[in-house]
Design an enzyme around this catalytic site. Structure first.
Site, PDB file in Angstrom:
ATOM      1  CE1 TYR A 137      42.635  29.839  37.429  1.00 11.92           C
ATOM      2  CE2 TYR A 137      41.536  31.963  37.374  1.00 11.92           C
ATOM      3  CZ  TYR A 137      41.631  30.677  37.859  1.00 11.92           C
ATOM      4  OH  TYR A 137      40.718  30.219  38.765  1.00 11.92           O
ATOM      5  CG  LEU A 138      47.866  34.008  31.214  1.00 13.14           C
ATOM      6  CD1 LEU A 138      49.322  34.008  30.801  1.00 13.14           C
ATOM      7  CD2 LEU A 138      47.352  35.434  31.349  1.00 13.14           C
ATOM      8  N   GLY A 139      44.225  31.334  29.508  1.00  9.49           N
ATOM      9  CA  GLY A 139      43.396  30.775  28.450  1.00  9.49           C
ATOM     10  C   GLY A 139      41.912  30.922  28.712  1.00  9.49           C
ATOM     11  CE  LYS A 140      40.125  29.433  34.713  1.00  7.86           C
ATOM     12  NZ  LYS A 140      39.203  28.367  34.315  1.00  7.86           N
ATOM     13  CD  GLU A 174      40.233  25.906  44.452  1.00 14.46           C
ATOM     14  OE1 GLU A 174      40.578  25.589  43.301  1.00 14.46           O
ATOM     15  OE2 GLU A 174      40.804  25.490  45.483  1.00 14.46           O
ATOM     16  CG  HIS A 198      46.260  30.768  38.575  1.00 19.20           C
ATOM     17  ND1 HIS A 198      46.981  30.286  37.505  1.00 19.20           N
ATOM     18  CD2 HIS A 198      45.882  29.679  39.288  1.00 19.20           C
ATOM     19  CE1 HIS A 198      47.026  28.961  37.573  1.00 19.20           C
ATOM     20  NE2 HIS A 198      46.374  28.577  38.652  1.00 19.20           N
ATOM     21  CE  LYS A 297      32.989  36.230  44.269  1.00 20.64           C
ATOM     22  NZ  LYS A 297      32.176  37.263  44.955  1.00 20.64           N
ATOM     23  NE  ARG A 323      29.455  36.178  37.953  1.00 13.83           N
ATOM     24  CZ  ARG A 323      28.248  36.290  37.407  1.00 13.83           C
ATOM     25  NH1 ARG A 323      27.887  35.524  36.401  1.00 13.83           N
ATOM     26  NH2 ARG A 323      27.400  37.183  37.859  1.00 13.83           N
TER      27      ARG A 323
END
Length: 454
Positions: A137-140, A174, A198, A297, A323
Protein backbone atom coordinates in the site's frame (compact mmCIF):
# COMPACT_ATOMS: atom_id res chain seq x y z
CA UNK A 1 8.80 -27.40 -11.11
CA UNK A 2 10.42 -27.72 -14.48
CA UNK A 3 11.99 -24.54 -15.85
CA UNK A 4 9.29 -24.01 -18.51
CA UNK A 5 6.54 -24.45 -15.95
CA UNK A 6 8.19 -21.82 -13.77
CA UNK A 7 8.53 -19.37 -16.67
CA UNK A 8 4.85 -19.80 -17.57
CA UNK A 9 3.84 -19.31 -13.97
CA UNK A 10 5.73 -16.04 -13.47
CA UNK A 11 4.81 -14.49 -16.83
CA UNK A 12 1.14 -15.45 -17.25
CA UNK A 13 -0.17 -12.25 -15.66
CA UNK A 14 2.23 -9.80 -17.31
CA UNK A 15 0.16 -7.35 -19.34
CA UNK A 16 1.24 -5.96 -22.70
CA UNK A 17 0.56 -2.28 -23.37
CA UNK A 18 -1.94 -1.34 -26.03
CA UNK A 19 -0.24 -0.22 -29.25
CA UNK A 20 3.08 -1.44 -27.82
CA UNK A 21 2.47 -5.20 -27.94
CA UNK A 22 5.31 -5.99 -30.34
CA UNK A 23 7.92 -4.05 -28.37
CA UNK A 24 6.68 -5.51 -25.08
CA UNK A 25 6.81 -9.07 -26.46
CA UNK A 26 10.48 -8.56 -27.31
CA UNK A 27 11.18 -7.27 -23.80
CA UNK A 28 9.27 -10.19 -22.32
CA UNK A 29 11.40 -12.66 -24.29
CA UNK A 30 14.55 -10.91 -23.07
CA UNK A 31 13.23 -11.14 -19.53
CA UNK A 32 12.58 -14.87 -19.89
CA UNK A 33 16.16 -15.48 -21.03
CA UNK A 34 17.63 -13.99 -17.84
CA UNK A 35 15.03 -15.54 -15.51
CA UNK A 36 15.98 -18.82 -13.90
CA UNK A 37 14.63 -21.29 -11.40
CA UNK A 38 16.71 -23.29 -8.90
CA UNK A 39 14.86 -25.91 -6.86
CA UNK A 40 15.81 -26.55 -3.24
CA UNK A 41 14.70 -27.06 0.34
CA UNK A 42 14.21 -24.27 2.85
CA UNK A 43 16.18 -26.00 5.60
CA UNK A 44 19.12 -27.55 3.71
CA UNK A 45 22.44 -25.73 3.33
CA UNK A 46 23.19 -27.74 0.20
CA UNK A 47 20.25 -26.07 -1.55
CA UNK A 48 21.54 -22.59 -0.76
CA UNK A 49 25.05 -23.58 -1.83
CA UNK A 50 23.65 -24.68 -5.20
CA UNK A 51 21.92 -21.31 -5.44
CA UNK A 52 25.14 -19.47 -4.59
CA UNK A 53 27.09 -21.40 -7.22
CA UNK A 54 24.49 -20.58 -9.85
CA UNK A 55 24.46 -16.88 -8.92
CA UNK A 56 28.25 -16.73 -9.10
CA UNK A 57 28.18 -18.45 -12.49
CA UNK A 58 25.70 -15.82 -13.78
CA UNK A 59 27.78 -12.98 -12.33
CA UNK A 60 30.94 -14.31 -13.99
CA UNK A 61 29.21 -14.79 -17.34
CA UNK A 62 27.95 -11.20 -17.21
CA UNK A 63 31.36 -9.86 -16.24
CA UNK A 64 30.22 -8.45 -12.90
CA UNK A 65 33.22 -7.01 -11.05
CA UNK A 66 34.04 -7.46 -7.37
CA UNK A 67 32.37 -4.75 -5.35
CA UNK A 68 29.38 -4.76 -7.72
CA UNK A 69 27.98 -8.22 -6.95
CA UNK A 70 24.72 -6.80 -5.62
CA UNK A 71 22.02 -9.26 -4.51
CA UNK A 72 18.35 -8.78 -3.62
CA UNK A 73 16.54 -11.61 -1.84
CA UNK A 74 12.72 -11.42 -1.81
CA UNK A 75 11.04 -13.62 0.80
CA UNK A 76 7.41 -14.04 -0.29
CA UNK A 77 7.06 -17.19 1.78
CA UNK A 78 5.00 -18.81 4.54
CA UNK A 79 5.83 -16.86 7.73
CA UNK A 80 6.90 -20.09 9.44
CA UNK A 81 10.02 -20.31 7.23
CA UNK A 82 11.12 -16.64 7.27
CA UNK A 83 13.81 -17.28 9.89
CA UNK A 84 15.29 -20.56 8.53
CA UNK A 85 15.40 -19.11 5.00
CA UNK A 86 17.06 -15.92 6.23
CA UNK A 87 19.60 -18.06 8.12
CA UNK A 88 20.29 -20.19 5.03
CA UNK A 89 20.78 -17.10 2.88
CA UNK A 90 23.14 -15.47 5.37
CA UNK A 91 25.27 -18.60 5.84
CA UNK A 92 25.54 -19.52 2.19
CA UNK A 93 24.57 -16.76 -0.24
CA UNK A 94 25.46 -13.49 1.50
CA UNK A 95 28.19 -11.50 -0.25
CA UNK A 96 30.66 -8.88 0.92
CA UNK A 97 31.50 -8.04 -2.70
CA UNK A 98 28.46 -5.83 -3.17
CA UNK A 99 25.23 -4.73 -1.49
CA UNK A 100 22.73 -7.19 -0.03
CA UNK A 101 19.03 -6.34 0.37
CA UNK A 102 16.42 -8.58 1.96
CA UNK A 103 12.74 -7.96 1.14
CA UNK A 104 10.28 -9.46 3.63
CA UNK A 105 6.63 -9.81 2.62
CA UNK A 106 3.94 -9.54 5.31
CA UNK A 107 2.69 -10.84 7.68
CA UNK A 108 5.38 -9.61 10.05
CA UNK A 109 4.26 -11.82 12.93
CA UNK A 110 0.81 -12.19 14.51
CA UNK A 111 1.20 -9.94 17.56
CA UNK A 112 3.81 -7.89 19.41
CA UNK A 113 5.79 -10.87 20.73
CA UNK A 114 5.96 -12.84 17.48
CA UNK A 115 6.81 -9.68 15.53
CA UNK A 116 9.58 -8.76 17.96
CA UNK A 117 10.93 -12.32 17.74
CA UNK A 118 11.03 -12.12 13.94
CA UNK A 119 12.69 -8.69 14.07
CA UNK A 120 15.26 -9.92 16.60
CA UNK A 121 16.19 -13.00 14.55
CA UNK A 122 16.44 -11.07 11.28
CA UNK A 123 18.42 -8.38 13.09
CA UNK A 124 21.04 -10.95 14.10
CA UNK A 125 21.55 -11.83 10.43
CA UNK A 126 21.07 -8.59 8.49
CA UNK A 127 21.57 -4.91 9.25
CA UNK A 128 18.41 -2.81 9.51
CA UNK A 129 19.38 -0.86 6.38
CA UNK A 130 19.57 -4.17 4.49
CA UNK A 131 15.99 -5.16 5.44
CA UNK A 132 12.96 -3.96 3.46
CA UNK A 133 9.62 -4.86 5.09
CA UNK A 134 7.30 -4.42 2.15
CA UNK A 135 3.73 -3.17 2.50
CA UNK A 136 2.48 -2.70 -1.04
CA UNK A 137 0.00 0.00 0.00
CA UNK A 138 2.94 2.33 0.53
CA UNK A 139 3.71 1.94 -3.17
CA UNK A 140 0.26 2.99 -4.37
CA UNK A 141 0.17 6.27 -6.27
CA UNK A 142 -2.40 8.03 -4.09
CA UNK A 143 -0.77 6.91 -0.84
CA UNK A 144 2.53 8.38 -2.01
CA UNK A 145 0.61 11.53 -2.99
CA UNK A 146 -0.63 12.22 0.56
CA UNK A 147 2.60 13.99 1.54
CA UNK A 148 2.46 16.21 -1.56
CA UNK A 149 -1.16 17.14 -0.88
CA UNK A 150 -0.44 18.02 2.72
CA UNK A 151 2.90 19.73 2.59
CA UNK A 152 2.92 21.36 -0.87
CA UNK A 153 -0.44 23.17 -0.54
CA UNK A 154 -1.04 26.05 1.87
CA UNK A 155 -4.80 25.48 1.73
CA UNK A 156 -4.66 21.89 2.93
CA UNK A 157 -1.73 22.39 5.27
CA UNK A 158 -3.53 24.97 7.42
CA UNK A 159 -6.80 23.03 7.60
CA UNK A 160 -5.18 19.69 8.47
CA UNK A 161 -5.93 19.59 12.21
CA UNK A 162 -8.62 19.25 14.87
CA UNK A 163 -9.70 22.89 14.46
CA UNK A 164 -11.18 22.11 11.05
CA UNK A 165 -11.43 18.32 10.75
CA UNK A 166 -14.15 16.49 12.67
CA UNK A 167 -13.28 12.88 11.78
CA UNK A 168 -11.23 10.77 9.38
CA UNK A 169 -12.26 7.49 7.77
CA UNK A 170 -9.88 5.13 6.01
CA UNK A 171 -11.85 2.45 4.18
CA UNK A 172 -10.91 -0.81 2.45
CA UNK A 173 -13.66 -2.79 0.69
CA UNK A 174 -13.43 -6.01 -1.32
CA UNK A 175 -16.44 -7.39 -3.25
CA UNK A 176 -15.34 -11.03 -2.85
CA UNK A 177 -14.90 -13.39 0.08
CA UNK A 178 -12.08 -15.76 0.97
CA UNK A 179 -12.84 -17.90 -2.13
CA UNK A 180 -10.95 -21.04 -1.10
CA UNK A 181 -8.40 -19.20 1.07
CA UNK A 182 -10.41 -19.53 4.27
CA UNK A 183 -7.84 -21.84 5.82
CA UNK A 184 -5.11 -19.21 5.46
CA UNK A 185 -7.35 -16.25 6.29
CA UNK A 186 -8.73 -17.87 9.44
CA UNK A 187 -5.26 -17.81 10.97
CA UNK A 188 -5.05 -14.02 10.61
CA UNK A 189 -8.44 -12.32 10.12
CA UNK A 190 -9.18 -8.93 8.59
CA UNK A 191 -7.40 -6.90 11.30
CA UNK A 192 -4.05 -8.63 10.86
CA UNK A 193 -4.52 -8.98 7.10
CA UNK A 194 -5.42 -5.36 6.28
CA UNK A 195 -5.97 -2.93 9.17
CA UNK A 196 -2.85 -3.35 11.32
CA UNK A 197 -0.59 -2.87 8.30
CA UNK A 198 -2.15 -1.28 5.19
CA UNK A 199 -4.65 1.06 6.81
CA UNK A 200 -2.48 1.98 9.78
CA UNK A 201 0.34 2.91 7.39
CA UNK A 202 -2.05 5.21 5.52
CA UNK A 203 -3.12 6.72 8.86
CA UNK A 204 0.48 7.61 9.76
CA UNK A 205 0.91 9.51 6.49
CA UNK A 206 -2.38 11.37 6.99
CA UNK A 207 -1.62 12.25 10.62
CA UNK A 208 2.15 12.74 10.93
CA UNK A 209 3.86 16.10 11.42
CA UNK A 210 5.91 17.65 8.64
CA UNK A 211 9.25 15.81 8.44
CA UNK A 212 12.43 17.90 8.39
CA UNK A 213 13.20 16.56 4.90
CA UNK A 214 12.13 13.92 2.38
CA UNK A 215 14.91 11.64 3.63
CA UNK A 216 13.62 8.13 4.40
CA UNK A 217 14.58 8.22 8.08
CA UNK A 218 13.06 11.68 8.60
CA UNK A 219 9.73 10.43 7.23
CA UNK A 220 9.81 7.21 9.24
CA UNK A 221 10.71 9.14 12.43
CA UNK A 222 7.50 11.15 12.13
CA UNK A 223 5.41 8.06 11.45
CA UNK A 224 6.73 6.43 14.63
CA UNK A 225 5.89 9.56 16.64
CA UNK A 226 2.26 9.30 15.51
CA UNK A 227 2.04 5.62 16.47
CA UNK A 228 3.41 6.39 19.93
CA UNK A 229 0.47 8.76 20.48
CA UNK A 230 -2.17 6.08 19.80
CA UNK A 231 -3.39 4.00 22.73
CA UNK A 232 -4.33 0.32 22.24
CA UNK A 233 -7.73 -0.15 20.57
CA UNK A 234 -10.54 -0.76 23.06
CA UNK A 235 -13.24 -3.33 22.38
CA UNK A 236 -15.99 -0.72 22.84
CA UNK A 237 -14.48 1.24 19.94
CA UNK A 238 -14.72 -1.77 17.66
CA UNK A 239 -17.35 -3.31 15.39
CA UNK A 240 -16.60 -6.84 14.17
CA UNK A 241 -18.45 -8.82 11.52
CA UNK A 242 -18.45 -12.05 9.53
CA UNK A 243 -20.25 -12.50 6.22
CA UNK A 244 -22.98 -15.08 5.62
CA UNK A 245 -24.21 -16.46 2.32
CA UNK A 246 -26.64 -14.67 0.03
CA UNK A 247 -28.23 -16.62 -2.79
CA UNK A 248 -25.50 -18.40 -4.75
CA UNK A 249 -22.78 -16.57 -2.79
CA UNK A 250 -21.44 -18.77 0.03
CA UNK A 251 -20.84 -17.55 3.56
CA UNK A 252 -17.43 -17.50 5.24
CA UNK A 253 -18.11 -20.72 7.13
CA UNK A 254 -19.08 -22.43 3.85
CA UNK A 255 -15.50 -22.13 2.57
CA UNK A 256 -14.27 -25.71 2.08
CA UNK A 257 -10.71 -24.83 3.11
CA UNK A 258 -11.91 -23.58 6.51
CA UNK A 259 -11.12 -26.12 9.23
CA UNK A 260 -12.95 -24.48 12.15
CA UNK A 261 -16.61 -24.35 11.15
CA UNK A 262 -17.40 -22.48 14.38
CA UNK A 263 -14.79 -19.81 13.59
CA UNK A 264 -15.26 -16.34 15.07
CA UNK A 265 -12.57 -14.81 12.86
CA UNK A 266 -13.80 -11.39 11.69
CA UNK A 267 -14.02 -10.79 7.95
CA UNK A 268 -15.10 -7.20 8.64
CA UNK A 269 -13.85 -4.75 11.25
CA UNK A 270 -14.30 -1.08 12.00
CA UNK A 271 -12.10 0.37 14.73
CA UNK A 272 -11.86 3.91 16.07
CA UNK A 273 -8.56 5.18 17.38
CA UNK A 274 -7.45 8.53 18.75
CA UNK A 275 -4.12 10.32 18.40
CA UNK A 276 -3.28 12.06 21.64
CA UNK A 277 -1.28 15.03 20.44
CA UNK A 278 -1.87 18.74 19.89
CA UNK A 279 -2.88 18.42 16.23
CA UNK A 280 -5.41 15.58 16.52
CA UNK A 281 -6.71 15.37 20.09
CA UNK A 282 -10.39 14.37 20.04
CA UNK A 283 -10.51 13.54 16.31
CA UNK A 284 -11.57 9.92 15.72
CA UNK A 285 -9.73 8.00 13.01
CA UNK A 286 -12.07 5.23 11.87
CA UNK A 287 -10.38 2.33 10.08
CA UNK A 288 -12.80 0.03 8.21
CA UNK A 289 -12.03 -3.08 6.21
CA UNK A 290 -14.09 -6.00 4.99
CA UNK A 291 -14.49 -8.82 2.52
CA UNK A 292 -17.62 -9.78 0.55
CA UNK A 293 -18.89 -6.20 0.52
CA UNK A 294 -20.85 -4.28 -2.12
CA UNK A 295 -17.92 -2.81 -4.07
CA UNK A 296 -14.15 -2.60 -4.46
CA UNK A 297 -12.86 0.62 -2.93
CA UNK A 298 -10.01 2.03 -0.87
CA UNK A 299 -10.22 5.65 0.19
CA UNK A 300 -9.38 8.26 2.82
CA UNK A 301 -12.27 10.58 3.74
CA UNK A 302 -11.68 13.66 5.89
CA UNK A 303 -14.96 15.20 7.07
CA UNK A 304 -14.75 18.80 8.22
CA UNK A 305 -16.74 20.51 10.97
CA UNK A 306 -20.05 22.15 10.23
CA UNK A 307 -19.90 25.83 9.30
CA UNK A 308 -20.44 27.89 12.46
CA UNK A 309 -23.59 30.03 12.27
CA UNK A 310 -24.35 28.61 8.84
CA UNK A 311 -26.80 30.75 6.84
CA UNK A 312 -27.78 27.65 4.91
CA UNK A 313 -28.67 25.31 7.76
CA UNK A 314 -29.31 22.19 5.71
CA UNK A 315 -26.01 22.24 3.85
CA UNK A 316 -23.74 19.23 4.20
CA UNK A 317 -20.26 19.21 5.67
CA UNK A 318 -17.25 19.58 3.43
CA UNK A 319 -15.29 16.39 2.76
CA UNK A 320 -11.89 15.83 1.19
CA UNK A 321 -11.67 12.36 -0.35
CA UNK A 322 -8.50 10.64 -1.54
CA UNK A 323 -9.50 7.60 -3.60
CA UNK A 324 -6.60 5.14 -3.57
CA UNK A 325 -8.29 2.55 -5.79
CA UNK A 326 -9.89 1.96 -8.20
CA UNK A 327 -9.65 5.01 -10.50
CA UNK A 328 -7.29 7.19 -8.48
CA UNK A 329 -8.77 10.59 -7.61
CA UNK A 330 -8.79 13.49 -5.20
CA UNK A 331 -12.04 15.39 -4.79
CA UNK A 332 -13.55 17.92 -2.41
CA UNK A 333 -17.26 17.85 -1.62
CA UNK A 334 -18.52 21.40 -1.13
CA UNK A 335 -21.77 23.35 -1.21
CA UNK A 336 -22.87 25.49 -4.11
CA UNK A 337 -25.94 27.43 -5.19
CA UNK A 338 -28.01 25.42 -7.65
CA UNK A 339 -27.69 27.16 -11.02
CA UNK A 340 -30.76 28.96 -12.32
CA UNK A 341 -33.60 30.72 -10.55
CA UNK A 342 -33.42 28.51 -7.48
CA UNK A 343 -31.61 29.60 -4.31
CA UNK A 344 -31.30 26.02 -3.12
CA UNK A 345 -27.89 24.94 -1.82
CA UNK A 346 -26.65 21.70 -3.34
CA UNK A 347 -23.63 19.49 -2.73
CA UNK A 348 -21.17 19.10 -5.59
CA UNK A 349 -17.45 18.46 -5.92
CA UNK A 350 -14.12 19.73 -7.18
CA UNK A 351 -12.81 16.62 -8.88
CA UNK A 352 -9.31 15.56 -9.92
CA UNK A 353 -9.80 12.14 -11.50
CA UNK A 354 -6.50 10.76 -12.71
CA UNK A 355 -7.95 8.75 -15.61
CA UNK A 356 -9.36 11.99 -17.05
CA UNK A 357 -6.65 14.49 -16.15
CA UNK A 358 -3.52 12.38 -16.76
CA UNK A 359 -4.55 10.39 -19.81
CA UNK A 360 -1.00 10.17 -21.21
CA UNK A 361 0.70 9.06 -18.00
CA UNK A 362 0.91 5.44 -16.87
CA UNK A 363 0.57 4.74 -13.15
CA UNK A 364 2.91 1.90 -12.18
CA UNK A 365 1.82 -1.05 -10.11
CA UNK A 366 2.61 -0.66 -6.39
CA UNK A 367 5.09 -3.53 -6.37
CA UNK A 368 6.75 -2.17 -9.51
CA UNK A 369 7.34 1.11 -7.70
CA UNK A 370 8.55 -0.50 -4.48
CA UNK A 371 11.00 -2.90 -6.11
CA UNK A 372 12.50 0.09 -7.92
CA UNK A 373 12.85 1.78 -4.51
CA UNK A 374 14.77 -1.28 -3.27
CA UNK A 375 17.15 -1.04 -6.22
CA UNK A 376 17.59 2.67 -5.46
CA UNK A 377 18.23 1.91 -1.78
CA UNK A 378 15.29 4.15 -0.76
CA UNK A 379 13.62 3.05 2.50
CA UNK A 380 10.97 5.81 2.51
CA UNK A 381 8.10 3.47 1.66
CA UNK A 382 9.14 0.53 3.83
CA UNK A 383 8.40 -0.29 7.46
CA UNK A 384 11.13 0.21 10.07
CA UNK A 385 11.52 -2.19 13.01
CA UNK A 386 10.46 0.29 15.74
CA UNK A 387 7.53 1.40 13.58
CA UNK A 388 6.35 -2.19 13.32
CA UNK A 389 6.62 -2.73 17.07
CA UNK A 390 4.52 0.34 17.85
CA UNK A 391 1.88 -0.71 15.30
CA UNK A 392 1.51 -4.13 16.90
CA UNK A 393 1.18 -2.64 20.39
CA UNK A 394 -1.92 -0.76 19.23
CA UNK A 395 -3.72 -3.92 18.10
CA UNK A 396 -2.30 -6.81 20.14
CA UNK A 397 -4.64 -6.50 23.18
CA UNK A 398 -7.71 -6.47 20.89
CA UNK A 399 -6.41 -9.38 18.81
CA UNK A 400 -5.79 -11.48 21.92
CA UNK A 401 -9.36 -10.80 23.09
CA UNK A 402 -10.69 -12.04 19.74
CA UNK A 403 -8.35 -15.06 19.67
CA UNK A 404 -9.39 -16.05 23.19
CA UNK A 405 -13.10 -15.57 22.38
CA UNK A 406 -13.60 -13.40 25.44
CA UNK A 407 -17.18 -12.67 26.49
CA UNK A 408 -17.17 -9.00 25.42
CA UNK A 409 -16.21 -9.89 21.83
CA UNK A 410 -19.30 -9.89 19.62
CA UNK A 411 -19.28 -10.85 15.94
CA UNK A 412 -22.11 -9.37 13.87
CA UNK A 413 -23.28 -11.12 10.70
CA UNK A 414 -23.73 -9.36 7.37
CA UNK A 415 -24.88 -10.53 3.96
CA UNK A 416 -22.43 -11.22 1.14
CA UNK A 417 -22.56 -8.15 -1.13
CA UNK A 418 -23.87 -5.72 1.51
CA UNK A 419 -22.16 -2.62 2.96
CA UNK A 420 -21.30 -4.59 6.10
CA UNK A 421 -23.08 -5.12 9.42
CA UNK A 422 -26.30 -3.10 9.79
CA UNK A 423 -24.79 -1.55 12.93
CA UNK A 424 -22.11 0.20 10.84
CA UNK A 425 -24.00 3.46 10.27
CA UNK A 426 -24.67 3.89 13.98
CA UNK A 427 -21.04 3.01 14.75
CA UNK A 428 -19.52 5.72 12.53
CA UNK A 429 -22.19 8.21 13.59
CA UNK A 430 -21.18 7.61 17.22
CA UNK A 431 -17.74 8.92 16.30
CA UNK A 432 -19.02 12.01 14.53
CA UNK A 433 -19.37 10.96 10.90
CA UNK A 434 -22.62 11.96 9.21
CA UNK A 435 -23.46 10.32 5.90
CA UNK A 436 -25.16 13.33 4.38
CA UNK A 437 -26.44 13.53 0.82
CA UNK A 438 -24.96 10.09 0.19
CA UNK A 439 -26.83 9.69 -3.09
CA UNK A 440 -26.43 13.16 -4.54
CA UNK A 441 -26.30 13.48 -8.33
CA UNK A 442 -25.14 16.15 -10.72
CA UNK A 443 -28.03 18.65 -11.11
CA UNK A 444 -30.06 18.66 -14.31
CA UNK A 445 -32.35 21.62 -15.03
CA UNK A 446 -35.74 20.88 -16.53
CA UNK A 447 -35.63 23.86 -18.88
CA UNK A 448 -32.85 25.43 -20.88
CA UNK A 449 -33.42 29.21 -20.46
CA UNK A 450 -31.66 29.96 -23.77
CA UNK A 451 -34.31 28.06 -25.69
CA UNK A 452 -37.28 29.89 -24.13
CA UNK A 453 -38.32 33.46 -24.86
CA UNK A 454 -40.09 35.62 -22.30
Amino acid sequence: MEHEEYINRVTQFIKLRKNEEEEDRKKLEEFKKITNYISGQYDQDASYQTLREYIEKCENERGVKDGQRNRVFYMALPPSVFIPVAQGLKRNVYTTEGSVRLIVEKPFGKDTDSSNHLAHELGKLFKENEIYRIDHYLGKEMVKNIMNLRFANVLFGHAWNRTYIDNVQITFKEPFGTEGRGGYFDEFGIIRDVIQNHLLQVLTLVAMERPISTDAEAIRDEKVKVLKCIEPIRIENTLLGQYVGDGDKPGYKDDESLKDKDSLTPTFAAVACFINNERWEGVPFILKAGKALNEAKVEVRLQFHRVAGNLFGSSARNELVIRIQPNEAVYMKFNNKQPGLSYQTITTDLDLSYHERYTDLAIPDAYESLILDVLRNDHSNFVRDDELERAWKIFTPLLHKIDNRESDVEIKHYRYGSRGPKELDDFVKKFGYHRENANYEWPRQNVNPASNKL
